[in-house]
Design a protein around this motif. Sequence first.
Motif, PDB file in Angstrom:
ATOM      1  N   LEU A 332       0.825  -1.212   0.000  1.00  0.00           N
ATOM      2  CA  LEU A 332       0.000   0.000   0.000  1.00  0.00           C
ATOM      3  C   LEU A 332       0.857   1.258   0.000  1.00  0.00           C
ATOM      4  N   ARG A 333       1.876   1.275   0.821  1.00  0.00           N
ATOM      5  CA  ARG A 333       2.734   2.463   0.945  1.00  0.00           C
ATOM      6  C   ARG A 333       3.369   2.836  -0.408  1.00  0.00           C
ATOM      7  N   THR A 334       3.807   1.831  -1.154  1.00  0.00           N
ATOM      8  CA  THR A 334       4.544   2.093  -2.399  1.00  0.00           C
ATOM      9  C   THR A 334       3.631   2.359  -3.594  1.00  0.00           C
ATOM     10  N   THR A 335       2.329   2.296  -3.402  1.00  0.00           N
ATOM     11  CA  THR A 335       1.395   2.572  -4.501  1.00  0.00           C
ATOM     12  C   THR A 335       0.436   3.714  -4.184  1.00  0.00           C
ATOM     13  N   PHE A 336       0.536   4.279  -2.990  1.00  0.00           N
ATOM     14  CA  PHE A 336      -0.438   5.273  -2.521  1.00  0.00           C
ATOM     15  C   PHE A 336       0.133   6.680  -2.621  1.00  0.00           C
TER      16      PHE A 336
END
Length: 430
Positions: A332-336
């Motif tokens: 989630l962190r790397t796509t948000f």
Amino acid sequence: MRTVVKKGIQNPEKFKQQLLNWSNQFREVVFLDSNDYRNNYSEYDCVLAVEAFTLLKTDYHNAFDDLYQYQSTTQDWLFGYLSYDLKNDIEHLKSNNFDGLDFPDLFFFQPKKLFLLKENQVEIQYLRMCDDELEYDFDKISNYALMEFSKAESIQIKQRIPKENYIKKVEKMLGHINRGDIYEANFCMEFYADDVTINPTVVYEDLNKISSPPFAVYFKNNKQYLLSASPERYLRKEDTKIISQPIKGTAKRSTDRVEDEKLKERLSSNEKERSENIMIVDLVRNDLSHTATKGSVQVEELCGIYTFKQVHQMISTVVSTVENTTSPIEILRTTFPMGSMTGAPKISAMKIIEALEETKRGLYSGAVGYFKPNGDFDFNVVIRSILYNAEQHYLSFSVGSAITSKSIPEQEFEECLVKARAMFEVLQNK
């Protein structure tokens, strides 16, 4: 940890309404409805989670680290949201625009009571501390009388950015594009009403009836509500497979069948809409590559046309594979935030968006969803949604469009109005 019971239900649609009405006695509620919309990654027809046993509520500072600790410690079902402004935890960014809603930047809870509907069966999961209430609750829900609500008074909606200012701002964004600062950016504007009181359940049901989207949400955190008719999935994790389904490209519907088909065909062949979608697909591919195993990022479908009650949409599906040791929070962190709500390059687009927009996005263009105990997850994109703070009597909804070098400001403004139509219909009783 949980007592699990499966029950047959005779009328799933009625049971969903009974569930929603019954749920409002609780402080925390997440009600997710697919509206029987079938796609390759459908799982449940409807999900309800209520009553927090534990919860995490925080601003953006170290939010993803806090969520990692919470999710890895509980290893249970968690429901909640990621607001757009978590971008500030990931990059050196700020959110200084007006905020009339005052929602936390991140909110998740571990529900005491959980209902998973699929066709004519409901799976009920209760934490064992309250499982003695399970049979009582099921009987009560099954006999819950559906309440009759009268239509609310029409609400006077105000526009945060007048049309002439909107056009000037889009022209400024086009200037950034022509200089090469960005290729594309999603530019949004807010519609709002202050000093208003609504019945959130009625508004949600009316909005859902108009749109019937695959990612509808009724969310309640005490006095804060999200009433969402979202058609878009942000991200789903199934074991080691990651699925993203960005939407870029919108056309209005027509009541005339022949004309409606022409509108659909025009969207499919529209060079501007296709270029918008393909740019975001490239951004999503890059985002997924941060956690993907080598060579696993694939485009399953490019620029597919899907029809909803209000609009036709252009949707692509991008997938990847991750190692089974990869943290779901890192994915989630790397796509948000999701590329469909930012632009490309992402960081530059977000800086320009912040400078030109006049409202803090907050939960709008964030994501609502859930984690399973095994770390799988599913999140929507918060669009076509009404946000309401009952304590401050403030109501808000925002809409946006993708600005590219081919954009005509007046047409982008009209696209925003098409996307806002359902919210206007519900709130102004049109």
